[in-house]
Design a protein around this motif. Structure first.
Motif, PDB file in Angstrom:
ATOM      1  N   ARG A  99       0.660  -1.331   0.071  1.00 40.42           N
ATOM      2  CA  ARG A  99       0.105   0.068   0.078  1.00 40.42           C
ATOM      3  C   ARG A  99       0.887   1.229  -0.011  1.00 40.42           C
ATOM      4  O   ARG A  99       0.550   2.151  -0.467  1.00 40.42           O
ATOM      5  CB  ARG A  99      -1.300   0.151   1.222  1.00 40.42           C
ATOM      6  N   ILE A 100       1.829   1.298   0.470  1.00 41.26           N
ATOM      7  CA  ILE A 100       3.016   2.425   0.413  1.00 41.26           C
ATOM      8  C   ILE A 100       3.485   2.553  -1.023  1.00 41.26           C
ATOM      9  O   ILE A 100       3.364   3.764  -1.085  1.00 41.26           O
ATOM     10  CB  ILE A 100       4.078   2.209   1.569  1.00 41.26           C
ATOM     11  N   LYS A 101       3.711   1.523  -1.544  1.00 42.44           N
ATOM     12  CA  LYS A 101       4.132   1.490  -2.734  1.00 42.44           C
ATOM     13  C   LYS A 101       3.193   2.269  -3.684  1.00 42.44           C
ATOM     14  O   LYS A 101       3.421   3.146  -4.365  1.00 42.44           O
ATOM     15  CB  LYS A 101       4.794   0.369  -3.263  1.00 42.44           C
ATOM     16  N   ASP A 102       1.944   1.690  -3.520  1.00 41.05           N
ATOM     17  CA  ASP A 102       0.802   2.014  -4.465  1.00 41.05           C
ATOM     18  C   ASP A 102       0.404   3.695  -4.160  1.00 41.05           C
ATOM     19  O   ASP A 102      -0.173   4.253  -4.949  1.00 41.05           O
ATOM     20  CB  ASP A 102      -0.495   1.357  -4.174  1.00 41.05           C
ATOM     21  N   MET A 103       0.601   4.097  -2.964  1.00 39.23           N
ATOM     22  CA  MET A 103       0.315   5.466  -2.604  1.00 39.23           C
ATOM     23  C   MET A 103       1.253   6.261  -3.203  1.00 39.23           C
ATOM     24  O   MET A 103       1.364   7.655  -2.942  1.00 39.23           O
ATOM     25  CB  MET A 103       0.146   5.637  -1.058  1.00 39.23           C
ATOM     26  N   GLY A 104       2.470   5.953  -3.536  1.00 33.86           N
ATOM     27  CA  GLY A 104       3.589   6.611  -4.370  1.00 33.86           C
ATOM     28  C   GLY A 104       4.450   7.341  -3.467  1.00 33.86           C
ATOM     29  O   GLY A 104       5.230   8.203  -3.858  1.00 33.86           O
ATOM     30  N   LEU A 105       4.547   6.628  -2.313  1.00 31.50           N
ATOM     31  CA  LEU A 105       5.692   6.826  -1.222  1.00 31.50           C
ATOM     32  C   LEU A 105       6.997   6.270  -1.704  1.00 31.50           C
ATOM     33  O   LEU A 105       7.038   5.423  -2.187  1.00 31.50           O
ATOM     34  CB  LEU A 105       5.260   6.697   0.304  1.00 31.50           C
ATOM     35  N   ARG A 106       8.372   7.083  -1.338  1.00 33.15           N
ATOM     36  CA  ARG A 106       9.377   6.274  -1.907  1.00 33.15           C
ATOM     37  C   ARG A 106      10.149   5.388  -0.887  1.00 33.15           C
ATOM     38  O   ARG A 106      11.070   5.077  -1.434  1.00 33.15           O
ATOM     39  CB  ARG A 106      10.356   7.628  -2.261  1.00 33.15           C
ATOM     40  N   MET A 124      12.947 -10.072  10.452  1.00 33.53           N
ATOM     41  CA  MET A 124      12.991  -9.085   9.802  1.00 33.53           C
ATOM     42  C   MET A 124      13.219  -9.495   8.092  1.00 33.53           C
ATOM     43  O   MET A 124      12.976  -8.658   7.253  1.00 33.53           O
ATOM     44  CB  MET A 124      13.967  -7.980  10.049  1.00 33.53           C
ATOM     45  N   LYS A 125      13.606 -10.581   7.904  1.00 30.69           N
ATOM     46  CA  LYS A 125      14.234 -10.918   6.572  1.00 30.69           C
ATOM     47  C   LYS A 125      12.982 -11.000   5.669  1.00 30.69           C
ATOM     48  O   LYS A 125      13.362 -10.392   4.350  1.00 30.69           O
ATOM     49  CB  LYS A 125      14.775 -12.169   6.480  1.00 30.69           C
ATOM     50  N   PRO A 126      11.825 -11.308   5.970  1.00 27.66           N
ATOM     51  CA  PRO A 126      10.734 -11.138   4.587  1.00 27.66           C
ATOM     52  C   PRO A 126      10.335  -9.750   4.409  1.00 27.66           C
ATOM     53  O   PRO A 126      10.051  -9.521   3.454  1.00 27.66           O
ATOM     54  CB  PRO A 126       9.607 -12.100   5.353  1.00 27.66           C
ATOM     55  N   ILE A 127      10.654  -8.961   5.268  1.00 26.90           N
ATOM     56  CA  ILE A 127       9.990  -7.515   5.417  1.00 26.90           C
ATOM     57  C   ILE A 127      11.090  -6.933   4.596  1.00 26.90           C
ATOM     58  O   ILE A 127      10.682  -6.052   3.436  1.00 26.90           O
ATOM     59  CB  ILE A 127      10.026  -7.021   6.843  1.00 26.90           C
ATOM     60  N   TYR A 128      12.409  -7.096   4.847  1.00 28.42           N
ATOM     61  CA  TYR A 128      13.533  -6.494   4.096  1.00 28.42           C
ATOM     62  C   TYR A 128      13.354  -6.974   2.339  1.00 28.42           C
ATOM     63  O   TYR A 128      13.488  -6.367   1.594  1.00 28.42           O
ATOM     64  CB  TYR A 128      14.955  -6.764   4.425  1.00 28.42           C
ATOM     65  N   GLY A 132      12.729  -4.603  -0.748  1.00 28.65           N
ATOM     66  CA  GLY A 132      13.685  -4.930  -1.915  1.00 28.65           C
ATOM     67  C   GLY A 132      12.555  -5.183  -3.199  1.00 28.65           C
ATOM     68  O   GLY A 132      12.888  -4.435  -4.439  1.00 28.65           O
ATOM     69  N   GLU A 133      11.780  -6.096  -3.131  1.00 29.41           N
ATOM     70  CA  GLU A 133      10.942  -6.283  -4.267  1.00 29.41           C
ATOM     71  C   GLU A 133      10.223  -4.935  -5.053  1.00 29.41           C
ATOM     72  O   GLU A 133       9.911  -4.927  -6.180  1.00 29.41           O
ATOM     73  CB  GLU A 133      10.079  -7.410  -3.873  1.00 29.41           C
ATOM     74  N   LEU A 134       9.704  -4.160  -3.809  1.00 30.87           N
ATOM     75  CA  LEU A 134       8.943  -3.089  -4.258  1.00 30.87           C
ATOM     76  C   LEU A 134      10.113  -1.777  -4.571  1.00 30.87           C
ATOM     77  O   LEU A 134       9.419  -0.738  -5.034  1.00 30.87           O
ATOM     78  CB  LEU A 134       8.206  -2.591  -3.094  1.00 30.87           C
ATOM     79  N   GLY A 135      11.155  -2.125  -4.451  1.00 30.05           N
ATOM     80  CA  GLY A 135      12.026  -0.909  -5.025  1.00 30.05           C
ATOM     81  C   GLY A 135      12.030   0.376  -4.048  1.00 30.05           C
ATOM     82  O   GLY A 135      12.436   1.541  -4.246  1.00 30.05           O
ATOM     83  N   LEU A 136      11.749  -0.173  -2.664  1.00 33.44           N
ATOM     84  CA  LEU A 136      11.502   1.209  -1.767  1.00 33.44           C
ATOM     85  C   LEU A 136      12.772   1.634  -0.741  1.00 33.44           C
ATOM     86  O   LEU A 136      13.734   0.555  -0.976  1.00 33.44           O
ATOM     87  CB  LEU A 136      10.523   0.971  -0.662  1.00 33.44           C
ATOM     88  N   ILE A 137      12.928   2.715  -0.356  1.00 32.49           N
ATOM     89  CA  ILE A 137      14.157   3.058   0.136  1.00 32.49           C
ATOM     90  C   ILE A 137      14.053   2.834   1.809  1.00 32.49           C
ATOM     91  O   ILE A 137      12.693   3.149   2.076  1.00 32.49           O
ATOM     92  CB  ILE A 137      14.782   4.796   0.137  1.00 32.49           C
ATOM     93  N   ALA A 162      22.448  -7.139   8.802  1.00 32.02           N
ATOM     94  CA  ALA A 162      21.496  -6.934   8.019  1.00 32.02           C
ATOM     95  C   ALA A 162      21.483  -6.501   6.635  1.00 32.02           C
ATOM     96  O   ALA A 162      20.742  -6.895   5.984  1.00 32.02           O
ATOM     97  CB  ALA A 162      20.480  -5.969   8.895  1.00 32.02           C
ATOM     98  N   LEU A 163      22.562  -5.739   6.527  1.00 31.02           N
ATOM     99  CA  LEU A 163      22.789  -5.158   5.069  1.00 31.02           C
ATOM    100  C   LEU A 163      22.863  -6.217   3.968  1.00 31.02           C
ATOM    101  O   LEU A 163      22.145  -5.998   2.757  1.00 31.02           O
ATOM    102  CB  LEU A 163      24.138  -4.427   5.023  1.00 31.02           C
ATOM    103  N   LYS A 164      23.198  -7.440   4.342  1.00 29.43           N
ATOM    104  CA  LYS A 164      23.131  -8.632   3.119  1.00 29.43           C
ATOM    105  C   LYS A 164      21.786  -9.176   2.884  1.00 29.43           C
ATOM    106  O   LYS A 164      21.512  -9.773   1.716  1.00 29.43           O
ATOM    107  CB  LYS A 164      23.931  -9.869   3.617  1.00 29.43           C
ATOM    108  N   TRP A 165      20.676  -8.705   3.372  1.00 31.07           N
ATOM    109  CA  TRP A 165      19.238  -8.985   3.523  1.00 31.07           C
ATOM    110  C   TRP A 165      18.570  -7.979   2.475  1.00 31.07           C
ATOM    111  O   TRP A 165      17.382  -8.271   2.149  1.00 31.07           O
ATOM    112  CB  TRP A 165      18.448  -9.264   4.747  1.00 31.07           C
ATOM    113  N   PHE A 166      19.205  -6.932   2.026  1.00 34.55           N
ATOM    114  CA  PHE A 166      18.763  -5.930   1.371  1.00 34.55           C
ATOM    115  C   PHE A 166      19.066  -6.064  -0.176  1.00 34.55           C
ATOM    116  O   PHE A 166      20.117  -6.374  -0.399  1.00 34.55           O
ATOM    117  CB  PHE A 166      18.825  -4.346   1.934  1.00 34.55           C
TER     118      PHE A 166
END
Length: 263
Positions: A99-106, A124-128, A132-137, A162-166
């Protein structure tokens, strides 16, 4: 051009209460706005901020929707780039990211200490992955927090793991971690991660500010203030004491942000 990559505002009905609570928890910090988006824009004008990222945070599962609705309401993707947030333990956390992605948030803001998690927790791995799949920062509060006791959820050691999970950009706020300067130099400098300069003035020794920029490279540094707690003049004072070339100054103050936000 000056882009502030780290600012905060709250809906008008809760702004005063939120500012008072956060100020008290942080040892009496004096805010530079009354917490509203309207007053934040006043500060932007006074500080010659051309564009800004406004960060929002969901501190429980029930807040997710309203926090992100507010983020979307102030976002224009031209001068204001408002980031959403998710609460990691919410049952619909992955749907809310969509929904965040769909609303145009970066992007999304995560604050491990306010949200009760460690950045290197396996949960946190599934969230990260979804981020990544959504291309969000993703921007993390990093290092210590004035309002919380240790242990802290986003130390450089934990961020490094954690960086390796992004698979999308990550920003560690506050020069990579408030109060963790040596660990930032040892564990994060040179890695594929951005740092912002927020809350550096008066809290980060000049030596470490210079060393972090030198070792990490100006290509990965973003100007930020942490408004309303600091303002642009404060952070610029710190940067003005450092050895920064004209080209690197442009990168830090706006070009890196333009590239990251694709503007």
């Amino acid at each position: 051009m000056l882009i502030d990559f780290h600012t905060h505002a709250f809906p008008e009905k809760i702004a005063q209460k939120a500012i008072e609570k956060l100020s008290f928890a942080s040892g009496g910090l004096t805010p530079h706005t009354n917490g509203t988006f309207f007053d934040l824009k006043r500060l932007f004008r006074e500080s010659n901020i051309d564009k800004a990222v406004v960060l929002n945070i969901a501190t429980n599962a029930h807040q997710q929707k309203s926090v992100n609705d507010f983020a979307a309401s102030i976002n224009d993707n031209q001068n204001i780039f408002s980031f959403g947030s998710v609460f990691p333990d919410a049952p619909d956390v992955l749907d809310e990211l969509e929904r965040i992605k769909d609303m145009g948030l970066r992007g999304v803001k995560l604050h491990p200490d306010y949200q009760g998690f460690s950045v290197d927790d396996e949960k946190m791995k599934p969230i990260y992955k979804k981020i990544g799949e959504l291309g969000l920062i993703t921007i993390f509060h990093a290092g210590q927090d004035y309002g919380f006791p240790p242990p802290y959820g986003a130390t450089p050691e934990k961020m490094e793991k954690a960086l390796k999970w992004f698979s999308s950009p990550v920003v560690a706020a506050h020069f990579g971690g408030i109060g963790c300067e040596e660990q930032v130099l040892q564990r994060l400098c040179g890695k594929d991660i951005y740092f912002d300069t927020s809350f550096g003035y008066g809290t980060l020794p000049k030596y470490y500010a210079q060393e972090i920029i030198n070792r990490h490279g100006a290509d990965k540094i973003l100007f930020g203030t942490d408004s309303p707690w600091h303002n642009a003049q404060m952070e610029i004072k710190l940067l003005n004491t450092l050895e920064i070339s004209a080209s690197d100054w442009e990168k830090i103050t706006h070009k890196n942000a333009e590239k990251l936000l694709a503007i």
